[in-house]
Motif scaffolding. Structure first.
Motif, PDB file in Angstrom:
ATOM      1  N   ALA A  54       0.816  -1.218   0.000  1.00 42.62           N
ATOM      2  CA  ALA A  54       0.000   0.000   0.000  1.00 42.62           C
ATOM      3  C   ALA A  54       0.849   1.267   0.000  1.00 42.62           C
ATOM      4  O   ALA A  54       0.545   2.238  -0.716  1.00 42.62           O
ATOM      5  N   GLY A  55       1.936   1.255   0.777  1.00 43.10           N
ATOM      6  CA  GLY A  55       2.803   2.428   0.820  1.00 43.10           C
ATOM      7  C   GLY A  55       3.449   2.718  -0.524  1.00 43.10           C
ATOM      8  O   GLY A  55       3.559   3.871  -0.944  1.00 43.10           O
ATOM      9  N   ALA A  58       0.679   4.073  -2.903  1.00 39.49           N
ATOM     10  CA  ALA A  58       0.349   5.467  -2.595  1.00 39.49           C
ATOM     11  C   ALA A  58       1.428   6.413  -3.119  1.00 39.49           C
ATOM     12  O   ALA A  58       1.122   7.471  -3.696  1.00 39.49           O
ATOM     13  N   SER A  64      -1.086  10.074   0.087  1.00 39.66           N
ATOM     14  CA  SER A  64      -0.619   9.465   1.330  1.00 39.66           C
ATOM     15  C   SER A  64      -1.245   8.084   1.504  1.00 39.66           C
ATOM     16  O   SER A  64      -2.304   7.796   0.947  1.00 39.66           O
ATOM     17  N   ASP A  65      -0.600   7.269   2.299  1.00 40.09           N
ATOM     18  CA  ASP A  65      -1.141   5.944   2.601  1.00 40.09           C
ATOM     19  C   ASP A  65      -2.484   6.080   3.318  1.00 40.09           C
ATOM     20  O   ASP A  65      -3.408   5.290   3.106  1.00 40.09           O
ATOM     21  N   ARG A  69      -6.111   4.496   2.241  1.00 41.44           N
ATOM     22  CA  ARG A  69      -6.980   3.713   3.120  1.00 41.44           C
ATOM     23  C   ARG A  69      -8.390   4.284   3.149  1.00 41.44           C
ATOM     24  O   ARG A  69      -9.381   3.548   3.152  1.00 41.44           O
TER      25      ARG A  69
END
Length: 405
Positions: A54-55, A58, A64-65, A69
């Motif tokens: 995910a990081g 992003a 941003s992560d 989310r």
């Protein structure tokens, strides 16, 4: 007949000719490579790109992560796969889909060019092999694709190392007329470039593979030049540019991996390009070789320009590759190049790294291999080097388009 002549005849009958010896070695090597390939990649298998944490996703999108989310919790983006530890994993196709969703609501998330921005064709070249040319071209093409640019890579090198990196074995996976030669040849067998382009496992990145067939262009061109009835459209230096014009609307960036020689293919590529990146390995022999390459290029371009060819670029840069910052002599050579050429030398260099070398052993790039496969410090140092150099080239592309960077 004397004894020397008798011995020579006996030896000639016992030892195969050099041609047959080399041909036999080539057949042996090809067969072994096919066996190794079959073990590593069964006939039904295809290369696949890993999924991104995910990081990473992003960062590629530019958010941003936490925002990623939030988008996921609101159900606005595709569901992510989760690994055994419960961490979200996104495919590149999903990353592009998230980018499209964000672009529909706000400008700035899609980097794709507008109608008034020209297709950016970047030729990656060097006269000497071993300069990191193909490694640079592959990582550059993937960098652009990862960030949402519609990217086309064209392998112009008969050795076809770029094609092999993308899982295409030139000896076994390509038939006649399936390289760019099919689109630039002079006879009735010429094909549209769009028919030759192949999709890759990198969503948003297509390829025109290469193999030894490309050498035919070097053989055909002198014959065409000898014909008095030729017109400009038949001139060798227009061939690649003309074929690219037929797919202009489909791509934002084209990366040309040129042969390590200054033949007709390289000159046609340089005439088709809007920008040029010359790779340099900072060793004295390589720099001396580059000096000869530049002298020959200038002389040939003078002839091409007088015949109506293009020799104006949005940018022309030298990229230092396989650089070891701790190596004193290399540092001196880089300093010399920067003092001579100024900002034509990219600020960021591609460092020599075990991570890049180890990835190449499995016919992968560093962008394809996850961080977990290396010592973190080694991986981070290599990926930072690649991203910095490729990001610098991306900024030059944006400047050429007139964008605020």
């Amino acid at each position: 007949m004397n004894s020397i002549a008798t011995h020579s005849l006996a030896r000639a009958s016992a030892v195969p000719s050099l041609t047959r010896l080399i041909e036999a070695d080539a057949d042996l090597l090809s067969a072994q490579l096919q066996q190794l390939r079959a073990r590593a990649f069964p006939p039904t298998a295809e290369k696949q790109l890993r999924k991104f944490m995910a990081g990473e996703a992003a960062k590629l999108i530019g958010i941003s992560d936490a925002y990623l989310r939030l988008l996921a919790s609101e159900g606005n983006i595709p569901d992510a796969e989760k690994n055994g530890a419960g961490r979200r994993l996104y495919s590149l196709e999903q990353i592009h889909e998230i980018r499209r969703y964000l672009s529909a609501n706000k400008k700035g998330y899609s980097p794709q060019r507008t109608d008034n921005e020209a297709l950016q064709v970047i030729a990656v070249t060097n006269f000497k092999g071993g300069s990191g040319k193909t490694t640079t071209a592959a990582h550059l093409a993937q960098y652009f694709a990862l960030r949402g640019y519609r990217t086309l890579a064209i392998d112009l090198d008969p050795q076809a190392s770029l094609s092999a990196l993308f899982g295409i074995q030139p000896e076994f996976d390509l038939g006649a007329n399936e390289t760019v030669y099919g689109a630039i040849r002079y006879d009735q067998h010429q094909r549209p470039l769009s028919d030759i382009i192949r999709k890759t496992y990198f969503t948003g990145l297509d390829i025109v593979p290469g193999n030894l067939e490309l050498q035919e262009f070097e053989h055909d061109t002198p014959r065409m030049l000898s014909e008095r009835s030729r017109n400009r459209e038949q001139m060798f230096f227009t061939r690649i540019a003309t074929s690219l014009a037929s797919v202009d609307k489909d791509y934002d960036v084209v990366i040309l991996d040129c042969p390590p020689s200054l033949g007709y293919l390289t000159l046609s590529a340089l005439c088709a390009a809007r920008s040029v990146v010359v790779t340099i390995h900072p060793q004295m022999l390589d720099v001396a070789s580059m000096s000869q390459f530049l002298h020959m290029t200038a002389g040939l371009f003078d002839v091409v320009e007088k015949a109506g060819g293009n020799a104006e670029y949005d940018f022309f840069r030298y990229a230092v590759t396989r650089y070891e910052p701790s190596d004193g002599p290399q540092g001196q050579i880089v300093g010399l190049l920067k003092s001579l050429f100024g900002d034509r030398v990219l600020t960021n260099a591609m460092v020599k790294s075990a991570a890049i070398s180890d990835a190449g052993i499995t016919k992968q790039t560093l962008y394809e291999v996850g961080r977990e496969n290396f010592t973190r410090a080694t991986y981070d140092r290599a990926i930072e080097s690649l991203d910095s150099m490729n990001g610098e080239i991306e900024m030059l592309v944006k400047q050429a388009w007139g964008r605020r960077t």
